[in-house]
Design a protein around this motif. Structure first.
Motif, PDB file in Angstrom:
ATOM      1  N   THR A   1      -1.042   0.166   9.625  1.00 33.40           N
ATOM      2  CA  THR A   1      -2.174  -0.024   8.714  1.00 33.40           C
ATOM      3  C   THR A   1      -1.686  -0.448   7.329  1.00 33.40           C
ATOM      4  O   THR A   1      -2.271  -1.352   6.700  1.00 33.40           O
ATOM      5  CB  THR A   1      -2.991   1.279   8.597  1.00 33.40           C
ATOM      6  N   GLU A   2      -0.643   0.188   6.846  1.00 38.08           N
ATOM      7  CA  GLU A   2      -0.090  -0.175   5.536  1.00 38.08           C
ATOM      8  C   GLU A   2       0.437  -1.607   5.529  1.00 38.08           C
ATOM      9  O   GLU A   2       0.231  -2.351   4.565  1.00 38.08           O
ATOM     10  CB  GLU A   2       1.017   0.801   5.143  1.00 38.08           C
ATOM     11  N   ILE A   3       1.118  -2.006   6.601  1.00 43.90           N
ATOM     12  CA  ILE A   3       1.640  -3.381   6.697  1.00 43.90           C
ATOM     13  C   ILE A   3       0.496  -4.383   6.733  1.00 43.90           C
ATOM     14  O   ILE A   3       0.534  -5.429   6.078  1.00 43.90           O
ATOM     15  CB  ILE A   3       2.570  -3.525   7.923  1.00 43.90           C
ATOM     16  N   ALA A   4      -0.570  -4.073   7.503  1.00 45.41           N
ATOM     17  CA  ALA A   4      -1.734  -4.975   7.570  1.00 45.41           C
ATOM     18  C   ALA A   4      -2.406  -5.090   6.201  1.00 45.41           C
ATOM     19  O   ALA A   4      -2.819  -6.179   5.793  1.00 45.41           O
ATOM     20  CB  ALA A   4      -2.713  -4.486   8.623  1.00 45.41           C
TER      21      ALA A   4
ATOM     22  N   THR B   1      -2.713  -8.487   4.028  1.00 50.06           N
ATOM     23  CA  THR B   1      -3.998  -8.988   3.557  1.00 50.06           C
ATOM     24  C   THR B   1      -3.959  -9.233   2.049  1.00 50.06           C
ATOM     25  O   THR B   1      -4.513 -10.222   1.555  1.00 50.06           O
ATOM     26  CB  THR B   1      -5.121  -7.984   3.896  1.00 50.06           C
ATOM     27  N   GLN B   2      -3.299  -8.340   1.301  1.00 49.82           N
ATOM     28  CA  GLN B   2      -3.206  -8.508  -0.140  1.00 49.82           C
ATOM     29  C   GLN B   2      -2.375  -9.724  -0.517  1.00 49.82           C
ATOM     30  O   GLN B   2      -2.691 -10.442  -1.469  1.00 49.82           O
ATOM     31  CB  GLN B   2      -2.592  -7.258  -0.781  1.00 49.82           C
ATOM     32  N   VAL B   3      -1.301  -9.985   0.228  1.00 44.63           N
ATOM     33  CA  VAL B   3      -0.415 -11.090  -0.102  1.00 44.63           C
ATOM     34  C   VAL B   3      -0.978 -12.420   0.392  1.00 44.63           C
ATOM     35  O   VAL B   3      -1.081 -13.382  -0.370  1.00 44.63           O
ATOM     36  CB  VAL B   3       1.009 -10.852   0.480  1.00 44.63           C
TER      37      VAL B   3
END
Length: 136
Positions: free
Chosen positions: A121-124, A128-130
């Motif tokens: 979840t953190e990687i996703a 998404t932010q990048v």
């Protein structure tokens, strides 16, 4: 011994009035003054010329400047790391820190299913932010 003068003497005779005129011209000094004036004019117009060029090519010059700055920064960081690597006990200490962090990361995120989902979840979220919202 006779010395040669850098001055040129020109004698002019006017037959109508009967006058003799002698003109002494210093060629090297006149040429030097002429070249000095040319250099002075060039240096005076240089800031305006450079300003015009910068305004015309602002974005490409900024990109080139950033690339050169990144390369210089990378070289400096690599030189600092190389210097640190030459100090006794620093390289093994960094290796121990890396092994310790890797062990903590495995324990924190990879051993349990719930923590693996949290990592995913953190990687996703980071992706998404990048990258932005996409079809992934």
């Amino acid at each position: 011994m006779e010395t040669q003068s850098s001055e040129v003497k020109v004698t002019e005779i006017n037959n109508e009035t009967g006058t003799i005129t002698t003109i002494q011209a210093s060629q090297p000094q006149d040429e030097l003054a002429k070249y000095g004036e040319m250099v002075s004019n060039f240096l005076a117009s240089l800031p305006e010329y450079l300003g015009t060029i910068f305004n015309k090519y602002k974005q490409p010059l900024t990109v080139v400047g950033l690339i050169v700055g990144a390369i210089v920064t990378l070289k400096v960081v690599l030189a600092i790391l190389d210097a640190l690597n030459d100090i006794p006990l620093v390289a093994p200490t960094f290796e121990l820190i890396g092994i310790g962090y890797s062990a903590w990361f495995v324990y924190r995120y990879l051993l349990k299913s719930s923590t693996r989902k949290e990592l995913t979840t953190e990687i996703a979220t980071l992706k998404t932010q990048v990258v932005g919202k996409g079809n992934s």
